[in-house]
Design a protein around this motif. Structure first.
Motif, PDB file in Angstrom:
ATOM      1  N   PHE A 166       0.838  -1.199   0.000  1.00 25.20           N
ATOM      2  CA  PHE A 166       0.000   0.000   0.000  1.00 25.20           C
ATOM      3  C   PHE A 166       0.876   1.253   0.000  1.00 25.20           C
ATOM      4  O   PHE A 166       0.595   2.223  -0.721  1.00 25.20           O
ATOM      5  CB  PHE A 166      -0.928   0.001   1.219  1.00 25.20           C
ATOM      6  CG  PHE A 166      -1.836   1.195   1.292  1.00 25.20           C
ATOM      7  CD1 PHE A 166      -2.939   1.298   0.462  1.00 25.20           C
ATOM      8  CD2 PHE A 166      -1.570   2.235   2.170  1.00 25.20           C
ATOM      9  CE1 PHE A 166      -3.772   2.417   0.512  1.00 25.20           C
ATOM     10  CE2 PHE A 166      -2.395   3.343   2.237  1.00 25.20           C
ATOM     11  CZ  PHE A 166      -3.501   3.435   1.405  1.00 25.20           C
ATOM     12  N   GLN A 167       1.942   1.237   0.792  1.00 23.73           N
ATOM     13  CA  GLN A 167       2.867   2.368   0.812  1.00 23.73           C
ATOM     14  C   GLN A 167       3.474   2.597  -0.573  1.00 23.73           C
ATOM     15  O   GLN A 167       3.601   3.744  -1.023  1.00 23.73           O
ATOM     16  CB  GLN A 167       3.974   2.117   1.836  1.00 23.73           C
ATOM     17  CG  GLN A 167       3.517   2.121   3.277  1.00 23.73           C
ATOM     18  CD  GLN A 167       4.598   1.636   4.230  1.00 23.73           C
ATOM     19  OE1 GLN A 167       5.775   1.579   3.876  1.00 23.73           O
ATOM     20  NE2 GLN A 167       4.207   1.300   5.451  1.00 23.73           N
ATOM     21  N   PHE A 168       3.846   1.510  -1.247  1.00 25.01           N
ATOM     22  CA  PHE A 168       4.408   1.629  -2.594  1.00 25.01           C
ATOM     23  C   PHE A 168       3.398   2.297  -3.526  1.00 25.01           C
ATOM     24  O   PHE A 168       3.754   3.138  -4.356  1.00 25.01           O
ATOM     25  CB  PHE A 168       4.777   0.252  -3.151  1.00 25.01           C
ATOM     26  CG  PHE A 168       5.883  -0.449  -2.407  1.00 25.01           C
ATOM     27  CD1 PHE A 168       6.671   0.222  -1.487  1.00 25.01           C
ATOM     28  CD2 PHE A 168       6.138  -1.792  -2.638  1.00 25.01           C
ATOM     29  CE1 PHE A 168       7.698  -0.433  -0.802  1.00 25.01           C
ATOM     30  CE2 PHE A 168       7.155  -2.457  -1.964  1.00 25.01           C
ATOM     31  CZ  PHE A 168       7.933  -1.777  -1.045  1.00 25.01           C
ATOM     32  N   GLY A 169       2.134   1.907  -3.390  1.00 22.64           N
ATOM     33  CA  GLY A 169       1.102   2.490  -4.234  1.00 22.64           C
ATOM     34  C   GLY A 169       0.927   3.972  -4.003  1.00 22.64           C
ATOM     35  O   GLY A 169       0.746   4.758  -4.945  1.00 22.64           O
ATOM     36  N   VAL A 170       0.985   4.383  -2.733  1.00 22.37           N
ATOM     37  CA  VAL A 170       0.879   5.802  -2.393  1.00 22.37           C
ATOM     38  C   VAL A 170       2.041   6.579  -3.002  1.00 22.37           C
ATOM     39  O   VAL A 170       1.858   7.623  -3.648  1.00 22.37           O
ATOM     40  CB  VAL A 170       0.840   6.001  -0.862  1.00 22.37           C
ATOM     41  CG1 VAL A 170       0.940   7.486  -0.515  1.00 22.37           C
ATOM     42  CG2 VAL A 170      -0.428   5.401  -0.276  1.00 22.37           C
ATOM     43  N   GLY A 230      -0.475  -0.092 -21.100  1.00 22.74           N
ATOM     44  CA  GLY A 230      -0.773   1.305 -20.856  1.00 22.74           C
ATOM     45  C   GLY A 230      -2.160   1.577 -20.310  1.00 22.74           C
ATOM     46  O   GLY A 230      -2.654   2.702 -20.391  1.00 22.74           O
ATOM     47  N   THR A 231      -2.794   0.579 -19.725  1.00 18.89           N
ATOM     48  CA  THR A 231      -4.143   0.763 -19.175  1.00 18.89           C
ATOM     49  C   THR A 231      -4.116   1.396 -17.787  1.00 18.89           C
ATOM     50  O   THR A 231      -5.136   1.899 -17.325  1.00 18.89           O
ATOM     51  CB  THR A 231      -4.896  -0.581 -19.097  1.00 18.89           C
ATOM     52  OG1 THR A 231      -4.084  -1.533 -18.393  1.00 18.89           O
ATOM     53  CG2 THR A 231      -5.174  -1.113 -20.495  1.00 18.89           C
ATOM     54  N   VAL A 232      -2.955   1.343 -17.107  1.00 13.55           N
ATOM     55  CA  VAL A 232      -2.812   1.964 -15.796  1.00 13.55           C
ATOM     56  C   VAL A 232      -1.546   2.810 -15.785  1.00 13.55           C
ATOM     57  O   VAL A 232      -0.745   2.769 -16.717  1.00 13.55           O
ATOM     58  CB  VAL A 232      -2.753   0.908 -14.667  1.00 13.55           C
ATOM     59  CG1 VAL A 232      -4.056   0.117 -14.611  1.00 13.55           C
ATOM     60  CG2 VAL A 232      -1.558  -0.022 -14.846  1.00 13.55           C
ATOM     61  N   ASP A 233      -1.373   3.590 -14.726  1.00 16.34           N
ATOM     62  CA  ASP A 233      -0.213   4.485 -14.623  1.00 16.34           C
ATOM     63  C   ASP A 233       0.853   3.978 -13.664  1.00 16.34           C
ATOM     64  O   ASP A 233       2.031   4.288 -13.819  1.00 16.34           O
ATOM     65  CB  ASP A 233      -0.678   5.871 -14.159  1.00 16.34           C
ATOM     66  CG  ASP A 233      -1.717   6.464 -15.091  1.00 16.34           C
ATOM     67  OD1 ASP A 233      -1.357   6.805 -16.223  1.00 16.34           O
ATOM     68  OD2 ASP A 233      -2.894   6.568 -14.676  1.00 16.34           O
ATOM     69  N   VAL A 234       0.427   3.210 -12.650  1.00 14.70           N
ATOM     70  CA  VAL A 234       1.346   2.694 -11.631  1.00 14.70           C
ATOM     71  C   VAL A 234       1.020   1.231 -11.376  1.00 14.70           C
ATOM     72  O   VAL A 234      -0.143   0.875 -11.162  1.00 14.70           O
ATOM     73  CB  VAL A 234       1.217   3.478 -10.307  1.00 14.70           C
ATOM     74  CG1 VAL A 234       2.184   2.915  -9.266  1.00 14.70           C
ATOM     75  CG2 VAL A 234       1.465   4.964 -10.528  1.00 14.70           C
ATOM     76  N   ILE A 235       2.048   0.387 -11.417  1.00 18.36           N
ATOM     77  CA  ILE A 235       1.880  -1.041 -11.131  1.00 18.36           C
ATOM     78  C   ILE A 235       2.698  -1.373  -9.891  1.00 18.36           C
ATOM     79  O   ILE A 235       3.895  -1.097  -9.828  1.00 18.36           O
ATOM     80  CB  ILE A 235       2.324  -1.913 -12.315  1.00 18.36           C
ATOM     81  CG1 ILE A 235       1.446  -1.620 -13.539  1.00 18.36           C
ATOM     82  CG2 ILE A 235       2.250  -3.394 -11.962  1.00 18.36           C
ATOM     83  CD1 ILE A 235       1.862  -2.376 -14.788  1.00 18.36           C
ATOM     84  N   VAL A 236       2.039  -1.977  -8.897  1.00 19.16           N
ATOM     85  CA  VAL A 236       2.654  -2.259  -7.606  1.00 19.16           C
ATOM     86  C   VAL A 236       2.868  -3.760  -7.448  1.00 19.16           C
ATOM     87  O   VAL A 236       1.989  -4.569  -7.758  1.00 19.16           O
ATOM     88  CB  VAL A 236       1.765  -1.747  -6.452  1.00 19.16           C
ATOM     89  CG1 VAL A 236       2.371  -2.109  -5.101  1.00 19.16           C
ATOM     90  CG2 VAL A 236       1.567  -0.244  -6.570  1.00 19.16           C
ATOM     91  N   CYS A 237       4.049  -4.127  -6.946  1.00 17.74           N
ATOM     92  CA  CYS A 237       4.369  -5.530  -6.671  1.00 17.74           C
ATOM     93  C   CYS A 237       5.547  -5.571  -5.710  1.00 17.74           C
ATOM     94  O   CYS A 237       6.155  -4.540  -5.421  1.00 17.74           O
ATOM     95  CB  CYS A 237       4.709  -6.285  -7.957  1.00 17.74           C
ATOM     96  SG  CYS A 237       6.087  -5.559  -8.877  1.00 17.74           S
ATOM     97  N   ASP A 238       5.877  -6.761  -5.209  1.00 19.34           N
ATOM     98  CA  ASP A 238       7.081  -6.854  -4.381  1.00 19.34           C
ATOM     99  C   ASP A 238       8.313  -6.930  -5.271  1.00 19.34           C
ATOM    100  O   ASP A 238       8.213  -7.120  -6.487  1.00 19.34           O
ATOM    101  CB  ASP A 238       6.995  -8.036  -3.403  1.00 19.34           C
ATOM    102  CG  ASP A 238       7.034  -9.393  -4.083  1.00 19.34           C
ATOM    103  OD1 ASP A 238       7.814  -9.567  -5.041  1.00 19.34           O
ATOM    104  OD2 ASP A 238       6.294 -10.295  -3.650  1.00 19.34           O
ATOM    105  N   GLY A 239       9.491  -6.784  -4.659  1.00 21.31           N
ATOM    106  CA  GLY A 239      10.714  -6.699  -5.432  1.00 21.31           C
ATOM    107  C   GLY A 239      11.093  -7.964  -6.163  1.00 21.31           C
ATOM    108  O   GLY A 239      11.726  -7.906  -7.221  1.00 21.31           O
TER     109      GLY A 239
END
Length: 349
Positions: A166-170, A230-239
């Motif tokens: 969640f922090q990464f997404g913020v 290109g459907t989203v602007d930010v993609i979040v995942c673990d390293g």
């Protein structure tokens, strides 16, 4: 900005060291009149290399700081942190902490850079771990034009909790807004499917946190095949997942290039076809040139640190310097801190 943007460069880091960093610094200074660079490393060697470029840069906007050690690409992060306190990497980061410069750029050992940056600069309040974020090439589904998608984490954190995701997404959302001007960038979680019941518990819980946060424009889950759509602007995942995804994309691009090159050599007609296709192929190559996407930000620190690929040439290293400049101009750490303070109150899920 009316003031000079001051950036320190780990001149000795990366696969090629001074052969890349010095030419890049000189060209960057010529390109950007408001840039000041401090090259950090073995001062006599740096100055000897600069002789080759005499008269090609403004000497008032370039200085050098001596460092007696170098972090090798094979060094363990813990040993580099403990035993190489006078490395060009460490000294370059110290300049950020001391306020001498506003950002640091290094092509050195990623693990050592992350460990040293976190130790020296510390993380922002409410941020557990920094994340490596970089732009990935994508194509706008509406216009067909090339665009960038931010992806994090790309290798700093192998395993992450739902809170950290969640922090990464913020942080990614704030960065995307600063870079594009879009006040509501779409944020998505990378998962093994788009259905809500799929994925690890940490991903499911993170998804609930995003759903509960009205200030984040949460899209939902995306799969690996969606990274470049290109459907989203930010993609979040673990390293762990992010690094594999990044290297897979790079490998596929290289593979396709080799297949096309080999195919055009299969007989006279293929060679003739290559002549007609050359302009289009060159355009595609330029759009997908990895040098355009060099420069990953270590997001979540109390300062700006940019990681360049280790084996890049001077042109690609300039791109990393420009990423640092842009983050300084947009005051990224402070903007992230303000947004984090607003959102990181662990929304109810």
């Amino acid at each position: 900005m009316s003031q000079l943007i001051k950036v320190s460069v780990d001149a000795m880091g990366g696969d090629h060291g001074l052969k890349t960093t010095v030419p890049a610094a000189v060209k960057a200074l010529k390109k950007h009149k408001m840039l000041h660079i401090t090259l950090v490393g073995d001062k006599p060697t740096i100055e000897q290399t600069l002789v080759t470029f005499s008269g090609k840069y403004d000497k008032a906007r370039l200085d050098t700081v001596h460092a007696t050690q170098v972090v090798e690409m094979c060094d363990l992060p813990s040993l580099a942190l403990r035993n190489k306190k006078d490395s060009s990497m460490r000294v370059a980061i110290n300049l950020v902490k001391d306020g001498v410069v506003s950002a640091c750029v290094s092509a050195g050992n990623t693990g050592a850079l992350m460990a040293t940056s976190k130790f020296v600069l510390k993380t922002l309040p409410e941020i557990d771990r920094p994340a490596i974020v970089s732009a990935m090439p994508a194509m706008d589904p509406d216009t067909g034009e090339m665009r960038s998608v931010l992806m994090l984490d790309l290798g700093a954190n192998v395993g992450c909790s739902s809170e950290q995701l969640f922090q990464f997404g913020v942080m990614g959302s704030v960065l995307a807004t600063c870079l594009t001007g879009n006040p509501r960038p779409k944020v998505a979680l990378l998962n093994i499917g788009e259905e809500e019941m799929k994925g690890l518990d940490s991903i499911k819980q993170a998804s609930k946190m995003f759903h509960a946060c009205d200030d984040i424009n949460y899209h939902g889950y995306v799969e690996g095949s969606d990274i470049n759509k290109g459907t989203v602007d930010v993609i979040v995942c673990d390293g762990f997942v992010g690094n594999i995804s990044l290297k897979s994309c790079e490998g596929i691009a290289s593979f396709i290039g080799r297949v096309m090159k080999a195919s055009f050599k299969e007989g006279i007609f293929s060679r003739l076809a290559m002549l007609f296709a050359a302009p289009v192929l060159l355009k595609v190559k330029n759009k997908l040139d990895v040098r355009r996407y060099n420069g990953a930000s270590l997001l979540g620190l109390r300062g700006i640190v940019i990681k360049s690929h280790g084996g890049v040439d001077a042109e690609a290293f300039i791109t990393a310097i420009e990423v640092a400049m842009h983050e300084v101009e947009k005051d990224i750490p402070n903007k992230i801190q303000l947004q984090v303070e607003k959102l990181m109150q662990h929304p109810e899920v």
